[in-house]
Design a protein around this motif. Structure first.
Motif, PDB file in Angstrom:
ATOM      1  N   SER A 215       4.857   6.724  -9.457  1.00 23.95           N
ATOM      2  CA  SER A 215       3.448   7.102  -9.623  1.00 23.95           C
ATOM      3  C   SER A 215       3.156   8.503  -9.096  1.00 23.95           C
ATOM      4  O   SER A 215       2.080   9.052  -9.372  1.00 23.95           O
ATOM      5  N   GLN A 216       4.095   9.088  -8.349  1.00 30.20           N
ATOM      6  CA  GLN A 216       3.871  10.394  -7.742  1.00 30.20           C
ATOM      7  C   GLN A 216       4.737  11.500  -8.352  1.00 30.20           C
ATOM      8  O   GLN A 216       4.899  12.558  -7.740  1.00 30.20           O
ATOM      9  N   ARG A 217       5.280  11.245  -9.529  1.00 30.45           N
ATOM     10  CA  ARG A 217       6.145  12.269 -10.144  1.00 30.45           C
ATOM     11  C   ARG A 217       5.407  13.580 -10.372  1.00 30.45           C
ATOM     12  O   ARG A 217       6.018  14.662 -10.354  1.00 30.45           O
ATOM     13  N   SER A 218       4.115  13.521 -10.584  1.00 26.59           N
ATOM     14  CA  SER A 218       3.356  14.757 -10.792  1.00 26.59           C
ATOM     15  C   SER A 218       3.351  15.628  -9.540  1.00 26.59           C
ATOM     16  O   SER A 218       3.101  16.838  -9.616  1.00 26.59           O
ATOM     17  N   ASN A 219       3.608  15.032  -8.387  1.00 28.70           N
ATOM     18  CA  ASN A 219       3.700  15.790  -7.127  1.00 28.70           C
ATOM     19  C   ASN A 219       5.140  16.040  -6.722  1.00 28.70           C
ATOM     20  O   ASN A 219       5.404  16.351  -5.559  1.00 28.70           O
ATOM     21  N   GLY A 220       6.074  15.911  -7.657  1.00 29.18           N
ATOM     22  CA  GLY A 220       7.485  16.015  -7.337  1.00 29.18           C
ATOM     23  C   GLY A 220       7.906  17.346  -6.745  1.00 29.18           C
ATOM     24  O   GLY A 220       8.909  17.409  -6.033  1.00 29.18           O
ATOM     25  N   ALA A 221       7.169  18.415  -7.009  1.00 28.05           N
ATOM     26  CA  ALA A 221       7.519  19.731  -6.461  1.00 28.05           C
ATOM     27  C   ALA A 221       6.871  19.980  -5.105  1.00 28.05           C
ATOM     28  O   ALA A 221       7.086  21.038  -4.497  1.00 28.05           O
ATOM     29  N   GLU A 222       6.071  19.023  -4.617  1.00 31.38           N
ATOM     30  CA  GLU A 222       5.385  19.173  -3.335  1.00 31.38           C
ATOM     31  C   GLU A 222       5.695  17.945  -2.474  1.00 31.38           C
ATOM     32  O   GLU A 222       4.983  16.934  -2.523  1.00 31.38           O
ATOM     33  N   PRO A 223       6.750  17.996  -1.682  1.00 25.64           N
ATOM     34  CA  PRO A 223       7.178  16.828  -0.908  1.00 25.64           C
ATOM     35  C   PRO A 223       6.097  16.220  -0.018  1.00 25.64           C
ATOM     36  O   PRO A 223       5.993  14.990   0.094  1.00 25.64           O
ATOM     37  N   GLY A 224       5.274  17.063   0.627  1.00 24.70           N
ATOM     38  CA  GLY A 224       4.225  16.529   1.488  1.00 24.70           C
ATOM     39  C   GLY A 224       3.229  15.687   0.708  1.00 24.70           C
ATOM     40  O   GLY A 224       2.873  14.575   1.105  1.00 24.70           O
ATOM     41  N   ALA A 225       2.768  16.219  -0.416  1.00 26.76           N
ATOM     42  CA  ALA A 225       1.822  15.482  -1.261  1.00 26.76           C
ATOM     43  C   ALA A 225       2.482  14.252  -1.871  1.00 26.76           C
ATOM     44  O   ALA A 225       1.842  13.211  -2.054  1.00 26.76           O
ATOM     45  N   PHE A 226       3.770  14.371  -2.183  1.00 28.82           N
ATOM     46  CA  PHE A 226       4.505  13.244  -2.765  1.00 28.82           C
ATOM     47  C   PHE A 226       4.528  12.058  -1.808  1.00 28.82           C
ATOM     48  O   PHE A 226       4.209  10.921  -2.189  1.00 28.82           O
ATOM     49  N   LEU A 227       4.884  12.303  -0.543  1.00 23.71           N
ATOM     50  CA  LEU A 227       4.937  11.219   0.438  1.00 23.71           C
ATOM     51  C   LEU A 227       3.542  10.715   0.778  1.00 23.71           C
ATOM     52  O   LEU A 227       3.353   9.509   1.026  1.00 23.71           O
ATOM     53  N   LEU A 228       2.561  11.596   0.775  1.00 21.55           N
ATOM     54  CA  LEU A 228       1.188  11.172   1.045  1.00 21.55           C
ATOM     55  C   LEU A 228       0.726  10.171  -0.016  1.00 21.55           C
ATOM     56  O   LEU A 228       0.111   9.145   0.304  1.00 21.55           O
ATOM     57  N   GLY A 229       1.032  10.464  -1.273  1.00 20.37           N
ATOM     58  CA  GLY A 229       0.659   9.560  -2.352  1.00 20.37           C
ATOM     59  C   GLY A 229       1.406   8.240  -2.270  1.00 20.37           C
ATOM     60  O   GLY A 229       0.837   7.175  -2.537  1.00 20.37           O
ATOM     61  N   MET A 230       2.698   8.285  -1.905  1.00 27.85           N
ATOM     62  CA  MET A 230       3.452   7.045  -1.741  1.00 27.85           C
ATOM     63  C   MET A 230       2.867   6.187  -0.632  1.00 27.85           C
ATOM     64  O   MET A 230       2.746   4.962  -0.764  1.00 27.85           O
ATOM     65  N   ASN A 231       2.480   6.839   0.465  1.00 29.88           N
ATOM     66  CA  ASN A 231       1.912   6.084   1.584  1.00 29.88           C
ATOM     67  C   ASN A 231       0.612   5.403   1.174  1.00 29.88           C
ATOM     68  O   ASN A 231       0.370   4.235   1.523  1.00 29.88           O
ATOM     69  N   ALA A 232      -0.214   6.095   0.401  1.00 25.59           N
ATOM     70  CA  ALA A 232      -1.469   5.501  -0.059  1.00 25.59           C
ATOM     71  C   ALA A 232      -1.206   4.302  -0.957  1.00 25.59           C
ATOM     72  O   ALA A 232      -1.941   3.308  -0.915  1.00 25.59           O
ATOM     73  N   ALA A 233      -0.160   4.374  -1.771  1.00 22.38           N
ATOM     74  CA  ALA A 233       0.151   3.270  -2.683  1.00 22.38           C
ATOM     75  C   ALA A 233       0.726   2.068  -1.946  1.00 22.38           C
ATOM     76  O   ALA A 233       0.533   0.925  -2.376  1.00 22.38           O
ATOM     77  N   LEU A 234       1.428   2.299  -0.846  1.00 27.37           N
ATOM     78  CA  LEU A 234       2.120   1.209  -0.149  1.00 27.37           C
ATOM     79  C   LEU A 234       1.290   0.578   0.961  1.00 27.37           C
ATOM     80  O   LEU A 234       1.500  -0.599   1.289  1.00 27.37           O
ATOM     81  N   CYS A 235       0.371   1.318   1.560  1.00 23.80           N
ATOM     82  CA  CYS A 235      -0.390   0.806   2.691  1.00 23.80           C
ATOM     83  C   CYS A 235      -1.137  -0.480   2.320  1.00 23.80           C
ATOM     84  O   CYS A 235      -1.822  -0.539   1.295  1.00 23.80           O
ATOM     85  N   GLY A 236      -0.965  -1.499   3.158  1.00 22.41           N
ATOM     86  CA  GLY A 236      -1.646  -2.763   2.938  1.00 22.41           C
ATOM     87  C   GLY A 236      -0.959  -3.695   1.967  1.00 22.41           C
ATOM     88  O   GLY A 236      -1.456  -4.796   1.704  1.00 22.41           O
ATOM     89  N   ASN A 237       0.192  -3.285   1.436  1.00 26.86           N
ATOM     90  CA  ASN A 237       0.862  -4.093   0.408  1.00 26.86           C
ATOM     91  C   ASN A 237       2.276  -4.515   0.776  1.00 26.86           C
ATOM     92  O   ASN A 237       3.000  -5.032  -0.073  1.00 26.86           O
TER      93      ASN A 237
END
Length: 387
Positions: A215-237
């Motif tokens: 879901s974060q491939r669009s941020n693939g060139a920005e590692p910080g934003a990439f991990l931030l998006g992954m964290n938002a998707a995983l939190c609570g799940n």
């Protein structure tokens, strides 16, 4: 003998509370008779009282197990019948002794029948358990194949990147994960993640990690934003399990490296015979919704070799509980610098497994070589899944 018998039958749910009370009364009588023998010596009256109590206890047990509706499962029916048969024979022997009748003892035959009933139940349960274990193993094999299918088989042919990976789970399925988020001739986005725990729960969350990364491939060139998006998707799940991750982005055209991580061991860079640690860590994924991730940027050089790995590599322990360690891993990275990436990862995995034959954690190793445009003649190194 009736006292351990009571505990055994009670643990199997064969008797009701009132029968338990009767047996405890019998136990109290037995203790009283034992004390009387020690205090006043043996007496035939004590034997008569003991036999009378035994007859009453056996009658209560037989009545309880023979009552209407006391069927239960087929196994329990067999056990009940075995106990009732044993009780009847025991009752017969106690009555003959109480009235001084010279008749053969039948209690051993009843006990043999009881043992046969228990043996039947034990064998039946063992066979059923073996069947269940076989079914579970089949399901785990299917889960293993499914999990392997979510891992990338190889990095596409590239003039600048040679990538190889090995994944060695501790059990049939595991929580380690790696992916090629970006994989083309000019760019490489490499992700390595490690879910806390082991086995099926960790494997299920690893599948969620793949979806979060996709879901974060669009941020693939920005590692910080990439991990931030992954964290938002995983939190609570993730049912309170967390994920460590490292994401490395390489751009051959700009010769730029960008890196960010979430509680993960640093990337090791082998350059000109030296090992450089690249570390830029934020909080682990799926644990804190307020986590933030920064990235570090560097320039890459021709011949750079990057090593990404999970903590199952550096925390592999030998017989004396000494860890394999990051220093030993770095030395191994230099020793294998002349090998192709695929052979180097094989060598590293083999060294870790030799160091720690009892594998206590999942192991994932990923190597990426950067080559300039003059090295196009070298064939690609396939990224493989090693089991």
């Amino acid at each position: 003998m009736p006292i351990p018998a009571l505990l055994f039958f009670n643990s199997m749910g064969l008797i009701r509370k009132w029968v338990s009370t009767a047996f405890y009364v019998f136990a109290a009588v037995g203790i009283g008779l034992t004390a009387a023998v020690f205090l006043f010596g043996p007496s035939s009256r004590y034997d008569s009282i003991s036999r009378a109590a035994s007859i009453a206890a056996v009658l209560a047990l037989v009545a309880e197990l023979s009552r209407k509706g006391a069927g239960g499962s087929p196994e329990m029916v067999v056990v009940r019948r075995g106990v009732v048969g044993f009780g009847i024979f025991a009752l017969f022997d106690n009555l003959t002794e109480q009235f001084a009748m010279a008749l053969p003892k039948l209690e051993p035959i009843g006990f043999l029948g009881f043992l046969g009933a228990m043996g039947y139940v034990a064998a039946n349960r063992t066979l059923a358990r073996d069947h269940e274990l076989q079914e579970i193993q089949k399901e785990l094999d299917i889960a293993r194949r499914i999990q392997l299918s979510i891992l990338p088989r190889e990095f596409p042919d590239s003039a600048h990147f040679r990538v190889a990976a090995r994944y060695v789970p501790m059990t049939s399925v595991a929580g380690d994960f790696y992916d090629y988020v970006i994989a083309d001739g000019q760019q490489a986005g490499l992700l390595v993640a490690d879910v806390s725990g082991h086995g099926v729960p960790a494997a299920l969350i690893a599948s969620m990690v793949k979806l979060a990364a996709a879901s974060q491939r669009s941020n693939g060139a920005e590692p910080g934003a990439f991990l931030l998006g992954m964290n938002a998707a995983l939190c609570g799940n993730t049912q309170n399990q967390f994920v460590t991750a490292a994401y490395l982005y390489l751009n051959a055209e700009s010769r730029e490296l960008r890196y960010s991580a979430a509680g993960h061991p640093p990337v090791l860079l082998a350059r000109a015979g030296k090992v450089i640690e690249i570390e830029e860590n934020g909080l682990m994924l799926a644990a804190f919704d307020f986590a933030a991730y920064t990235e570090t940027q560097r320039t890459v050089e021709n011949g750079d070799r990057f090593l990404m790995y999970t903590d199952g590599v550096i925390e592999a322990a030998d017989a004396s509980d000494e860890f394999f360690g990051r220093e030993r891993l770095g030395s191994l990275l230099i020793q294998t610098a002349g090998l192709p990436a695929s052979e180097a990862v094989d060598h590293i995995v083999a060294a870790v497994r030799a160091w720690s034959p009892r594998q206590d954690d999942d192991v994932t190793v990923l190597i990426c070589d950067f080559l300039d445009s003059d090295s196009r003649g070298i064939g690609p190194e396939p990224g493989q899944v090693g089991i």
